[in-house]
Scaffold this motif. Sequence first.
Motif, short mmCIF file in Angstrom:
data_model
loop_
_atom_site.label_atom_id
_atom_site.label_comp_id
_atom_site.label_asym_id
_atom_site.label_seq_id
_atom_site.Cartn_x
_atom_site.Cartn_y
_atom_site.Cartn_z
N ASN A 1 25.75 -11.75 -36.19
CA ASN A 1 24.34 -12.29 -36.30
C ASN A 1 24.16 -13.62 -36.01
O ASN A 1 23.16 -14.13 -35.38
N SER A 2 24.51 -14.70 -36.79
CA SER A 2 24.54 -16.13 -36.57
C SER A 2 24.90 -16.37 -35.25
O SER A 2 24.28 -17.51 -34.52
N SER A 3 25.90 -15.97 -34.80
CA SER A 3 26.32 -16.24 -33.36
C SER A 3 25.37 -15.83 -32.38
O SER A 3 24.84 -16.70 -31.40
N THR A 4 24.73 -14.77 -32.56
CA THR A 4 23.78 -14.22 -31.48
C THR A 4 22.56 -15.42 -31.52
O THR A 4 21.92 -15.36 -30.61
N SER A 5 22.04 -15.66 -32.87
CA SER A 5 21.02 -16.60 -32.74
C SER A 5 21.13 -17.95 -32.26
O SER A 5 20.51 -18.29 -31.39
#
Length: 628
Positions: A358-362
Amino acid sequence: MSNTSGNDGDRGDRQKRETIEMGNLLGPKDLNTASITETHTTQKLVSLPERGSWSSKLDFILSVVGLAIGLGNVWRFPYLCYKNGGGAFLVPYLLALFLAGIPMFFMELALGQMLTIGGLGVFKIAPIFKGIGYAAAVMSCWMNVYYIVILAWAVFYFFMSMRGDVPWRTCNNWWNTINCVNQYERKNLHCWDKVINGNASKICSVATANISTTELTDPVKEFWERRALQISSGIEEIGNIRWELAGTLLLVWILCYFCIWKGVKWTGKVVYFTALFPYVLLTVLLIRGITLPGAMEGIKFYIIPNFSKLSHSEVWIDAVTQIFFSYGLGLGTLVALGSYNKFTNNVYKDALIVCTVNSSTSMFAGFVIFSVIGFMAHEQQRPVAEVAASGPGLAFLVYPSAVLQLPGSPLWSCLFFFMLLLIGLDSQFCTMEGFITAIIDEWPQLLRKRKEIFIAIVCLLSYLVGITCISQGGMYIFQILDSYAVSGFCLLWLIFFECVSISWCYGVDRFYDGIKDMIGYYPTVWWKFCWCVTTPSICLGVFFFNIVQWTPIKYLDYSYPWWAHAFGWFTALSSMLYIPIYMFWLWKRTPGDLCEKIREIVRIDESISQLREKMHREAYAKEIEFNS
């Protein structure tokens, strides 16, 4: 025929085994009742469909990834990074992530898997907090009505892009005004300085009129306001329904229905496309973006740290609210998705994997967006700061303006809005699944056999309510829902009580024992510290900051009337008040003295394994009663 007979024999054997197992869970007193009602039990097993479970671990992972990765990752996180100090924003973001975001994400998934029931039933673990489940269900309803409107806009833009050229390129359409001039053509206008009422202003010759530069508009903005929304002057003027948007909204609701109508086994297959294909589109858009002139300037604005911003309280508030919204916390959805897992699934590892994705995608999406914003600033010869935007402004103003300068504009526009649809769609139907699961698990005898009809009714009612947001005054209602019904302070309120109910009332040690029963070992003690101290403290602190710093919302320069704010507070309190009201009601109706009440509804005596057995007995007794 022999095959059929064999299957029937296997089914009969399985039913007998299940009857014996349930008899073992029941006490000696109830075992006699179970024997008497054996025929009813067999009838029950035939007539009531199974609750369902994930076909594979990957189905579950992709569904949770699809829920967690939504529009906020694409249009809010990159802007917050730029606004709050670029790379320096990662400091409060990562702190909030490890102190509150991941702990709550892990807790909700573990809670659902532990008790194998939806967002209402899990509060048998601390009955006085069941109001959290009702509050989450109400907030999910508001979220379902509000969030899907954005997808309806995206589908409208997608269809409008399927032509020889995008319709927001020129100013010679029926919806354009005399003040319309393309941003990229303004440098060719004949302009001069003029003093008006003692103030210097710049005047430009446009068509047959001389207009101040402050009055100029552009075709992208006019297409959004005068063609897509056909926006009215205020919430007092609701105007007509935008039938084109009503059609796209209906289309998205139909897609949503067919994504969840057959249960999680079907949903688990849909997310293979809706969760994975956006990464293909993001990668394509990134490759195109970084090859554009000015892209590097945009990316620098995104990542270069400005640590002086960290002294501002709003930076920390933005970090916490972004974490809670983007991770889908507090709505009961993660509880529902986790409840379809096998009891022995390693939910600890799954939670860490999904949070990392999730955070990597952001962060990845930030490079995609700011490469295009840098190009747009370069072409318009304006600072990146004046071009950067978030929310609907990014999706429906900035990006459509940027594609005007790209060869094959309709293709890039279609790809972008198709990506928005897919990113938002799985968040939408997973949130719907959380609500449906909570309600059906609460009344299984009534609804489980009629699940498809129930989902259709929920979708229809949500569509009818959502029509108010696609009228000519719908944007004003949309902003009210965004700022009140699904606001940060509502979410923080729910998450605070959810965390306290498990860590302090049920007891974090017993909850850890339940996790060990599932995964075979105790997770690191760090999560205990977060659940007991940091997460509730952060929720409470940011909640009060939000209340203290609250200011009446505005849409551009429009100020809402008092009754619109009153309606907004009604939508917010419609979920928040469930928690204290249910506490008061249950406390008053529970017999016994103070100690007895606390043991009965606040801090129950049962361990997780005992609670699971108790819930199995109750479910078994209800199903026998249903068939008697």
